[in-house]
Scaffold this motif. Structure first.
Motif, short mmCIF file in Angstrom:
data_model
loop_
_atom_site.label_atom_id
_atom_site.label_comp_id
_atom_site.label_asym_id
_atom_site.label_seq_id
_atom_site.Cartn_x
_atom_site.Cartn_y
_atom_site.Cartn_z
N ILE A 1 0.84 -1.21 0.00
CA ILE A 1 0.00 0.00 0.00
C ILE A 1 0.88 1.25 0.00
O ILE A 1 0.61 2.21 -0.74
CB ILE A 1 -0.97 0.01 1.21
N GLU A 2 1.93 1.27 0.81
CA GLU A 2 2.82 2.43 0.83
C GLU A 2 3.51 2.60 -0.52
O GLU A 2 3.65 3.72 -1.01
CB GLU A 2 3.86 2.29 1.94
N ARG A 3 3.94 1.51 -1.12
CA ARG A 3 4.58 1.60 -2.44
C ARG A 3 3.59 2.14 -3.48
O ARG A 3 3.94 2.98 -4.31
CB ARG A 3 5.12 0.23 -2.88
N VAL A 4 2.35 1.67 -3.41
CA VAL A 4 1.33 2.12 -4.34
C VAL A 4 1.05 3.62 -4.15
O VAL A 4 0.86 4.35 -5.12
CB VAL A 4 0.04 1.28 -4.21
N GLU A 5 1.05 4.10 -2.91
CA GLU A 5 0.87 5.53 -2.66
C GLU A 5 1.94 6.34 -3.37
O GLU A 5 1.65 7.37 -4.00
CB GLU A 5 0.96 5.82 -1.15
N VAL A 6 3.18 5.88 -3.29
CA VAL A 6 4.29 6.60 -3.94
C VAL A 6 4.18 6.47 -5.45
O VAL A 6 4.36 7.45 -6.18
CB VAL A 6 5.65 6.08 -3.43
N TYR A 7 3.86 5.27 -5.93
CA TYR A 7 3.69 5.08 -7.37
C TYR A 7 2.57 5.97 -7.91
O TYR A 7 2.67 6.50 -9.01
CB TYR A 7 3.40 3.62 -7.71
N ASN A 8 1.50 6.12 -7.15
CA ASN A 8 0.40 6.97 -7.57
C ASN A 8 0.87 8.42 -7.75
O ASN A 8 0.54 9.07 -8.74
CB ASN A 8 -0.75 6.90 -6.57
N LEU A 9 1.64 8.89 -6.79
CA LEU A 9 2.20 10.24 -6.89
C LEU A 9 3.07 10.36 -8.14
O LEU A 9 2.95 11.31 -8.92
CB LEU A 9 3.02 10.54 -5.63
N GLN A 10 3.92 9.38 -8.36
CA GLN A 10 4.80 9.40 -9.51
C GLN A 10 4.02 9.27 -10.82
O GLN A 10 4.33 9.94 -11.81
CB GLN A 10 5.83 8.27 -9.39
N LEU A 11 2.99 8.46 -10.80
CA LEU A 11 2.15 8.27 -11.99
C LEU A 11 1.48 9.58 -12.40
O LEU A 11 1.46 9.94 -13.58
CB LEU A 11 1.11 7.19 -11.71
N VAL A 12 0.95 10.30 -11.44
CA VAL A 12 0.32 11.59 -11.73
C VAL A 12 1.36 12.55 -12.32
O VAL A 12 1.09 13.25 -13.30
CB VAL A 12 -0.32 12.20 -10.46
N GLN A 13 2.55 12.56 -11.74
CA GLN A 13 3.60 13.44 -12.25
C GLN A 13 3.97 13.06 -13.68
O GLN A 13 4.10 13.94 -14.54
CB GLN A 13 4.82 13.38 -11.34
N TYR A 14 4.15 11.78 -13.94
CA TYR A 14 4.49 11.33 -15.30
C TYR A 14 3.39 11.73 -16.29
O TYR A 14 3.68 12.18 -17.39
CB TYR A 14 4.68 9.82 -15.35
#
Length: 169
Positions: A118-131
């Motif tokens: 879940i924590e990794r997905v939170e960070v990936y979500n942030l990165q995904l939005v940025q990308y």
């Protein structure tokens, strides 16, 4: 520091929140005089509150400055969860301030601190939005697949229409 403490003692509740920037600024000026652990933790919390208030009003540069002060006052003793949250928040605010390379560095640090899917997905979500906002669509899709896989969700690489149809039937 004396001015900050005096101001703090004369304010209560909502008054403190209304003057959070003034309070944080006074305490930040006296940071070298802070010795007690409880005072250091209070400084971190004060800067985090100022950060969140600034961010909520769209003052991303000020929010970043307060968050950096909170990070500087933090230590390993604050625990992994708090450091993870600080790194994730720094990644977001660096991005919002146009510092994309610094944002990526904080994303990497947050991922290194993440312990659960879940924590990794939170960070990936942030990165995904940025990308996505940067027009890096192929990277966004790959990252989205990686994040979904952590949650045991498989997205087919081909024939997506058929997969959607099969799920709905």
């Amino acid at each position: 520091l004396k001015i900050g403490r005096l101001l703090w003692s004369n304010l209560v509740g909502e008054e403190r929140l209304e003057r959070i920037f003034e309070l944080a600024d006074h305490f930040n000026k006296g940071v070298v005089l802070i010795r007690a652990e409880k005072d250091r933790l209070a400084l971190v919390d004060l800067n985090l509150t100022a950060c969140h208030k600034a961010k909520a009003s769209g003052a991303f540069n000020s929010a970043l400055r307060y968050l950096q002060k909170a990070m500087n006052a933090s230590s390993e003793a604050d625990g992994r969860q708090r450091l993870f949250t600080l790194q994730k928040d720094l990644a977001e605010l660096e991005y919002l301030n146009g510092h994309h390379d610094l944002s990526e560095q904080h994303i990497d640090r947050a991922l290194s601190l993440a312990e659960s899917p879940i924590e990794r997905v939170e960070v990936y979500n942030l990165q995904l939005v940025q990308y996505t906002l940067l027009g890096k669509h192929a990277e966004s899709i790959a990252l989205g697949r990686r994040a979904l896989k952590l949650l045991d969700i498989q997205v087919p690489e081909t024939d997506l229409q058929q997969a959607v149809h099969d799920e709905l039937v």
